[in-house]
Motif scaffolding. Structure first.
Motif, PDB file in Angstrom:
ATOM      1  N   GLU A 223       0.880  -1.302   0.168  1.00  0.00           N
ATOM      2  CA  GLU A 223       0.009  -0.221   0.117  1.00  0.00           C
ATOM      3  C   GLU A 223       0.755   1.365   0.113  1.00  0.00           C
ATOM      4  N   VAL A 224       2.174   1.024  -0.204  1.00  0.00           N
ATOM      5  CA  VAL A 224       2.920   2.286  -0.209  1.00  0.00           C
ATOM      6  C   VAL A 224       3.647   2.619  -1.550  1.00  0.00           C
ATOM      7  N   GLN A 225       3.400   3.641  -1.844  1.00  0.00           N
ATOM      8  CA  GLN A 225       3.945   4.415  -3.429  1.00  0.00           C
ATOM      9  C   GLN A 225       5.271   5.004  -2.914  1.00  0.00           C
ATOM     10  N   VAL A 226       6.397   4.802  -3.741  1.00  0.00           N
ATOM     11  CA  VAL A 226       7.662   5.563  -3.586  1.00  0.00           C
ATOM     12  C   VAL A 226       7.860   6.524  -4.746  1.00  0.00           C
ATOM     13  N   THR A 227       8.536   7.623  -4.490  1.00  0.00           N
ATOM     14  CA  THR A 227       8.912   8.166  -5.927  1.00  0.00           C
ATOM     15  C   THR A 227      10.253   8.643  -5.631  1.00  0.00           C
ATOM     16  N   ALA A 228      11.276   8.395  -6.812  1.00  0.00           N
ATOM     17  CA  ALA A 228      12.595   8.870  -6.703  1.00  0.00           C
ATOM     18  C   ALA A 228      12.596  10.364  -7.277  1.00  0.00           C
ATOM     19  N   VAL A 229      13.352  11.413  -6.278  1.00  0.00           N
ATOM     20  CA  VAL A 229      12.948  12.962  -6.691  1.00  0.00           C
ATOM     21  C   VAL A 229      14.688  13.253  -6.638  1.00  0.00           C
ATOM     22  N   PRO A 230      14.845  14.615  -7.494  1.00  0.00           N
ATOM     23  CA  PRO A 230      16.275  15.031  -7.566  1.00  0.00           C
ATOM     24  C   PRO A 230      16.821  15.244  -6.311  1.00  0.00           C
ATOM     25  N   ALA A 231      18.370  15.165  -6.028  1.00  0.00           N
ATOM     26  CA  ALA A 231      19.210  15.696  -5.245  1.00  0.00           C
ATOM     27  C   ALA A 231      20.281  16.236  -6.024  1.00  0.00           C
ATOM     28  N   GLN A 232      21.086  17.074  -5.298  1.00  0.00           N
ATOM     29  CA  GLN A 232      22.348  17.597  -5.939  1.00  0.00           C
ATOM     30  C   GLN A 232      23.562  16.882  -5.099  1.00  0.00           C
ATOM     31  N   HIS A 233      24.134  15.850  -5.620  1.00  0.00           N
ATOM     32  CA  HIS A 233      24.923  15.147  -5.038  1.00  0.00           C
ATOM     33  C   HIS A 233      26.225  14.492  -6.074  1.00  0.00           C
ATOM     34  N   PHE A 234      26.771  13.262  -5.744  1.00  0.00           N
ATOM     35  CA  PHE A 234      27.549  12.396  -6.586  1.00  0.00           C
ATOM     36  C   PHE A 234      27.598  11.178  -6.150  1.00  0.00           C
ATOM     37  N   SER A 235      28.150  10.296  -7.071  1.00  0.00           N
ATOM     38  CA  SER A 235      28.101   8.874  -6.522  1.00  0.00           C
ATOM     39  C   SER A 235      29.672   8.112  -6.905  1.00  0.00           C
ATOM     40  N   GLY A 236      29.795   6.961  -6.362  1.00  0.00           N
ATOM     41  CA  GLY A 236      31.039   6.281  -6.490  1.00  0.00           C
ATOM     42  C   GLY A 236      31.411   5.478  -5.241  1.00  0.00           C
ATOM     43  N   LEU A 246      23.095   6.806 -10.181  1.00  0.00           N
ATOM     44  CA  LEU A 246      22.256   8.111 -10.116  1.00  0.00           C
ATOM     45  C   LEU A 246      22.351   8.104  -8.330  1.00  0.00           C
ATOM     46  N   TRP A 247      22.095   9.162  -7.960  1.00  0.00           N
ATOM     47  CA  TRP A 247      21.602   9.598  -6.581  1.00  0.00           C
ATOM     48  C   TRP A 247      20.165  10.326  -6.501  1.00  0.00           C
ATOM     49  N   ALA A 248      19.483  10.256  -5.589  1.00  0.00           N
ATOM     50  CA  ALA A 248      18.211  10.666  -5.232  1.00  0.00           C
ATOM     51  C   ALA A 248      17.568  10.759  -4.029  1.00  0.00           C
ATOM     52  N   GLY A 249      16.557  11.851  -3.905  1.00  0.00           N
ATOM     53  CA  GLY A 249      15.973  11.638  -2.739  1.00  0.00           C
ATOM     54  C   GLY A 249      14.576  10.826  -2.797  1.00  0.00           C
ATOM     55  N   TRP A 250      13.582  10.754  -1.742  1.00  0.00           N
ATOM     56  CA  TRP A 250      12.452   9.668  -2.019  1.00  0.00           C
ATOM     57  C   TRP A 250      11.491  10.484  -1.340  1.00  0.00           C
ATOM     58  N   VAL A 251      10.224  10.172  -1.860  1.00  0.00           N
ATOM     59  CA  VAL A 251       8.981  10.540  -1.541  1.00  0.00           C
ATOM     60  C   VAL A 251       8.054   9.282  -1.233  1.00  0.00           C
ATOM     61  N   MET A 252       7.520   9.219   0.019  1.00  0.00           N
ATOM     62  CA  MET A 252       6.754   7.993   0.392  1.00  0.00           C
ATOM     63  C   MET A 252       5.349   8.415   0.894  1.00  0.00           C
ATOM     64  N   GLN A 253       4.468   7.491   0.133  1.00  0.00           N
ATOM     65  CA  GLN A 253       3.013   7.853   0.182  1.00  0.00           C
ATOM     66  C   GLN A 253       2.451   6.971   1.129  1.00  0.00           C
ATOM     67  N   SER A 254       2.083   7.031   2.190  1.00  0.00           N
ATOM     68  CA  SER A 254       1.349   5.635   3.185  1.00  0.00           C
ATOM     69  C   SER A 254      -0.089   6.259   3.606  1.00  0.00           C
ATOM     70  N   GLY A 255      -1.008   5.589   2.963  1.00  0.00           N
ATOM     71  CA  GLY A 255      -2.504   6.149   3.323  1.00  0.00           C
ATOM     72  C   GLY A 255      -2.564   7.698   2.762  1.00  0.00           C
TER      73      GLY A 255
END
Length: 375
Positions: A223-236, A246-255
């Motif tokens: 019942e949980v929806q997740v969405t990847a959202v932009p972030a300003q970072h780097f990886s490795g 890629l790097w990301a922030g996240w949104v979680m929708q629960s109820g």
């Protein structure tokens, strides 16, 4: 040829070489100067707007200040004397157990702080993990590198059945090999930014349990929806894989409730865009720690974290990315003390749970400045 980001590189290469500092600088500089992506073969991520040339890139941000030269940062990690970056006294930790977790209202959404950027969530009865990091050290090696101030409030073996795991990016303090290896066959699904799936597969996670998402893409588990959202970072994770994932922030929708997690990010227009797209959040977990004037665009100062919080239009601010590892040069209490003062001045509802303490979204709580009086 690209240079490794100085902040990450200093922890991975220089600190283990402290006894041979001069040789370390020369050797690491040579390796970094020669490091790159290798041949720019056709990438399966070439269609992503974030993928340009040989790797992933942040969107243009004229306000983003450049990081200092690695030649300025490496000697700091080798020779600069740190003051107050690690606590002398024990940090308060609430032990988390099965009985306490089971007793949490299964119709509500709860967040328990595990440490650094790690959280254990109970979302209307299902358990989730954000950037789970249970190892003793934030390092590719468990015999060297930044060590936890205190043990985790719950051991891996004590975790309940995990419905979903969210990973923001592949740095060692967010994607921990031992933790992922343990969860590989135990968590139902892993949600990661583009390219991070192969990291998980290498650690034993079955490919059919991994969902890779680009920015603004969504998926659902239970019942949980997740969405990847932009972030300003780097990886490795090594000398030759800078920004391969890629790097990301996240949104979680629960109820009816929404949770925002910034991941690691410098301040950018991303936050305003996220706030406009989603129309606000019930709780925002925003990074607040490991900042420095030498890497001003990959982590935020407390003032920038508050600005980001205001721009995503959240109701409650829960600062993360602090109080667990010594990753920078500021005193360990500073991120919490500065953001608490800012929140007080701006009348922002701040949640600063002790490690292991549970925050129930939408339920009033008595907030305590637990770091005060802890040396």
């Amino acid at each position: 040829m690209s240079m490794l980001p100085s902040f990450a590189f200093a922890h991975r290469c220089l600190r283990p070489c402290r006894l041979h500092a001069a040789l370390a600088i020369a050797a690491c500089a040579l390796l970094a100067a020669c490091a790159g992506h290798g041949p720019c073969d056709a990438s399966p991520y070439a269609s992503s707007p974030q993928f340009k040339g040989c790797g992933f890139r942040n969107p243009p941000n004229p306000q983003a200040l450049p990081s200092a030269s690695p030649w300025k940062i490496w000697p700091r990690f080798l020779f600069e004397t740190k003051t107050g970056t690690m606590p002398i006294d024990p940090i308060p930790v609430h032990a988390l157990g099965a009985a306490q977790l089971d007793a949490l209202d299964p119709q509500a959404n709860h967040v328990a702080r595990i440490g650094h950027s790690s959280s254990l969530l109970k979302l209307r009865g299902s358990y989730w993990l954000i950037d789970p990091m249970f190892s003793e050290r934030a390092s590719p090696f468990q015999w060297i590198g930044p060590k936890r101030f205190e043990e985790s409030p719950i051991a891996l073996a004590q975790l309940p059945a995990i419905e979903g795991v969210i990973i923001s990016h592949d740095h060692y303090d967010h994607l921990d090999a031992a933790t992922i290896g343990y969860l590989a066959q135990r968590a139902q699904r892993f949600f990661v930014p583009l390219g991070v799936g192969r990291r998980l597969i290498a650690l034993g996670v079955p490919a059919d349990r991994i969902t890779e998402l680009d920015w603004w893409q969504s998926a659902t588990q239970g019942e949980v929806q997740v969405t990847a959202v932009p972030a300003q970072h780097f990886s490795g994770r090594s000398l030759d894989d800078r920004d391969d994932t890629l790097w990301a922030g996240w949104v979680m929708q629960s109820g009816t409730q929404r949770i925002y997690y910034s991941g690691d990010s410098g301040y950018s227009p991303n936050f305003r865009q996220i706030g406009e797209r989603f129309g606000g959040f019930d709780l925002a977990l925003i990074e607040n720690g490991a900042y420095d004037s030498h890497w001003p665009s990959v982590h935020m100062t407390p003032e920038q974290s508050v600005q980001a919080f205001e721009e995503v239009h959240a109701q409650v601010l829960l600062p993360v990315h602090n109080s667990t590892f010594d990753l920078a040069f500021h005193p360990w209490q500073e991120p919490m003390a500065r953001i608490a003062k800012l929140a007080e001045d701006k009348h922002i509802e701040l949640a600063t749970p002790e490690l292991g303490e549970v925050v129930t979204i939408g339920v009033p709580r008595a907030n305590v400045r637990w770091w005060e009086g802890v040396r």
